[in-house]
Write an enzyme that holds these catalytic residues in place. Structure first.
Site, mmCIF file in Angstrom:
data_model
loop_
_atom_site.group_PDB
_atom_site.id
_atom_site.type_symbol
_atom_site.label_atom_id
_atom_site.label_comp_id
_atom_site.label_asym_id
_atom_site.label_seq_id
_atom_site.Cartn_x
_atom_site.Cartn_y
_atom_site.Cartn_z
ATOM 1 N N LYS A 117 0.804 -1.220 0.000
ATOM 2 C CA LYS A 117 0.000 0.000 0.000
ATOM 3 C C LYS A 117 0.844 1.280 0.000
ATOM 4 O O LYS A 117 0.458 2.298 -0.549
ATOM 5 C CB LYS A 117 -0.952 0.019 1.197
ATOM 6 N N GLU A 156 -9.893 5.867 3.041
ATOM 7 C CA GLU A 156 -10.726 4.773 3.554
ATOM 8 C C GLU A 156 -9.792 3.605 3.813
ATOM 9 O O GLU A 156 -8.715 3.538 3.237
ATOM 10 C CB GLU A 156 -11.780 4.374 2.515
ATOM 11 N N SER A 181 1.733 -9.806 -0.934
ATOM 12 C CA SER A 181 1.337 -8.406 -0.779
ATOM 13 C C SER A 181 1.561 -7.829 0.614
ATOM 14 O O SER A 181 1.768 -6.630 0.761
ATOM 15 C CB SER A 181 -0.126 -8.222 -1.187
HETATM 16 C C1 LIG Z 1 -5.153 -4.037 1.051
HETATM 17 C C2 LIG Z 1 -4.502 -5.314 0.855
HETATM 18 C C3 LIG Z 1 -4.875 -6.183 -0.194
HETATM 19 C C4 LIG Z 1 -6.045 -5.916 -1.105
HETATM 20 O O1 LIG Z 1 -5.965 -4.744 -1.826
HETATM 21 P P1 LIG Z 1 -5.580 -4.707 -3.369
HETATM 22 O O2 LIG Z 1 -5.862 -3.319 -3.774
HETATM 23 O O3 LIG Z 1 -6.449 -5.701 -4.062
HETATM 24 O O4 LIG Z 1 -4.147 -5.060 -3.465
HETATM 25 C C5 LIG Z 1 -4.148 -7.335 -0.376
HETATM 26 N N1 LIG Z 1 -3.119 -7.660 0.435
HETATM 27 C C6 LIG Z 1 -2.743 -6.855 1.468
HETATM 28 C C7 LIG Z 1 -1.602 -7.276 2.320
HETATM 29 C C8 LIG Z 1 -3.416 -5.670 1.692
HETATM 30 O O5 LIG Z 1 -3.028 -4.889 2.710
#
Ligand SMILES: *Cc1c(COP(=O)(O)O)cnc(C)c1O
Length: 396
Positions: A90, A112, A378
């Site tokens: 993020k 948000e 992620s």
């Molecule tokens: C916010 C988040 C997501 C989902 O958001 P995307 O916009 O689809 O990437 C996925 N993995 C993590 C670790 C997140 O914090």
């Protein structure tokens, strides 16, 4: 040439656009007019790249997961977005957007958040730049993601609960949009995914595209080939997936695997698998696939993972899936928990619950033994330890 690039009105195929109330038109128009130009300025690029390197800690490693590869009988690399400052992808986007907000002279930031990762990443860059930060978060998410609420408060952000609907991400987004309508001149809204009116989906995808840019040179170094056979990423709104796909969008040699949250199961009514259950409609300013009743009421989404329970997906992903370019796989809560445990114990990496969905796709997707797969890791799982402990205790 990127043929999947957004057109000048913000459309990917028939998805996207900017369906906004008149009150927001000047803000969105201002952004639309300047975002590409600003992003291409030398000073902006220098500031952005320096912060990504020295503050966020990029490039993130591309790690060959040996034991996981052995287990599945295929070569698996992990793109370690969990090692970014604040623990997820993020921050790539919030760094970019705070620099834009500064250029636009905005003094107040709103955002948000679902799992709280975007809220934390926003609170972080606001602290870094010394600007006011208000984060809207569903009351249910405030409960289930307490560590991230504490981090935001520690960073000086105000966390405002959203008490409507399912009290989750969609409702927090509604509140943030309402705030923006009431404060159109001094406020920039940092949207956390590739959703919302044009230019947000394209802008956020560009900020996140550093993920696949690094992947290309890292794959070249590791494998002698600058592309994988497949990129696997979880999709809430779709920003980590967009970043991980970006430089491969027009490379048909690369399969794009989008993993959604099936919650308790696709047919249970408690799910967030938008690409299966969704139909075309408009949500939060863009035309996309979304979960809705026949008369257009949003169906409340459900997933154990607060970052994936969104009733829509970004218009880029709607287009990729509808056109057959991306393959969608949905994964239940149970399978995601299982995968989180498995990754923790095979590689010593505790993933976020969102991310665990991407790993579960390895169980069901098809591949050849000599394929090279990249999973976008992620985020890290510290925020989800309570859910993991509950799972462990139940398993006994
Ligand atoms: C916010 C988040 C997501 C989902 O958001 P995307 O916009 O689809 O990437 C996925 N993995 C993590 C670790 C997140 O914090």
């Amino acid at each position: 040439m990127n043929t999947i690039a957004v057109d000048q009105h913000g459309y990917y195929g028939r998805f996207g656009g900017a369906y906004i109330p008149e009150m927001l038109y000047p803000n969105v128009e201002e952004l639309r007019n300047c975002y590409l130009e600003m992003m291409q300025e030398e000073q902006f690029q220098r500031d952005f790249q320096n912060l990504l390197r020295d503050y966020v800690g990029r490039p993130t490693p591309l790690y060959l997961a040996k034991r996981l590869s052995e287990h599945y009988g295929v070569t698996i690399y992990l793109k370690r977005e969990d090692l970014n400052h604040t623990g997820a992808h993020k921050i790539n986007n919030t760094i970019g957007q705070i620099l834009l907000a500064q250029r636009l002279g905005k003094k107040r930031i709103i955002a948000e958040t679902g799992a709280g990762q975007h809220g934390v990443a926003t609170a972080t860059v606001c602290a870094l730049m010394g600007v006011e930060c208000i984060v809207y978060m569903g009351a249910v998410d405030i409960e289930r993601q307490a560590p991230n609420v504490a981090r935001m408060r520690m960073l000086g952000a105000e966390v405002r609960p959203a008490n409507s609907g399912s009290k989750t991400l969609k409702d927090a987004t509604n509140e943030a949009i309402r705030d923006w309508i009431n404060n159109p001149t001094d406020t920039h809204y940092i949207i956390g995914s590739v959703v919302g009116p044009h230019p947000y989906p394209d802008m956020v995808a560009r900020f996140q595209s550093v993920i696949s840019e690094e992947m290309r040179s890292q794959l070249e170094e590791h494998t002698g080939r600058d592309y994988p056979d497949a990129v696997i990423a979880c999709v809430g709104g779709g920003s980590n997936a967009a970043g991980a796909y970006y430089h491969f969008l027009n490379d048909e040699r690369v399969r794009l695997i989008a993993v959604e949250a099936a919650g308790l199961g696709i047919d249970t009514g408690e799910s967030a698998a938008t690409s299966v259950l969704g139909t075309e409609g408009i949500i939060h300013g863009s035309r996309t696939l979304l979960m809705q009743t026949d008369d257009g009421q949003i169906i409340e989404p459900y997933s154990i993972s607060a970052g994936l329970d969104y009733p829509g997906i970004g218009p880029l992903h709607a287009h990729l899936i509808a056109s057959g370019r991306a393959e969608a796989i949905s994964v239940t809560d149970e399978k995601a928990l299982e995968s989180a445990l498995h990754l923790s114990r095979t590689e010593g990496i505790i993933p976020a619950l969102e991310t665990a969905h991407a790993f579960a796709a390895l169980e069901t997707m098809e591949y050849n033994a000599d394929d090279v797969l990249v999973v976008c890791l992620s985020g890290r799982g510290d925020k989800d330890l309570e859910a993991f402990m509950k799972y462990l205790d139940q398993k006994k």
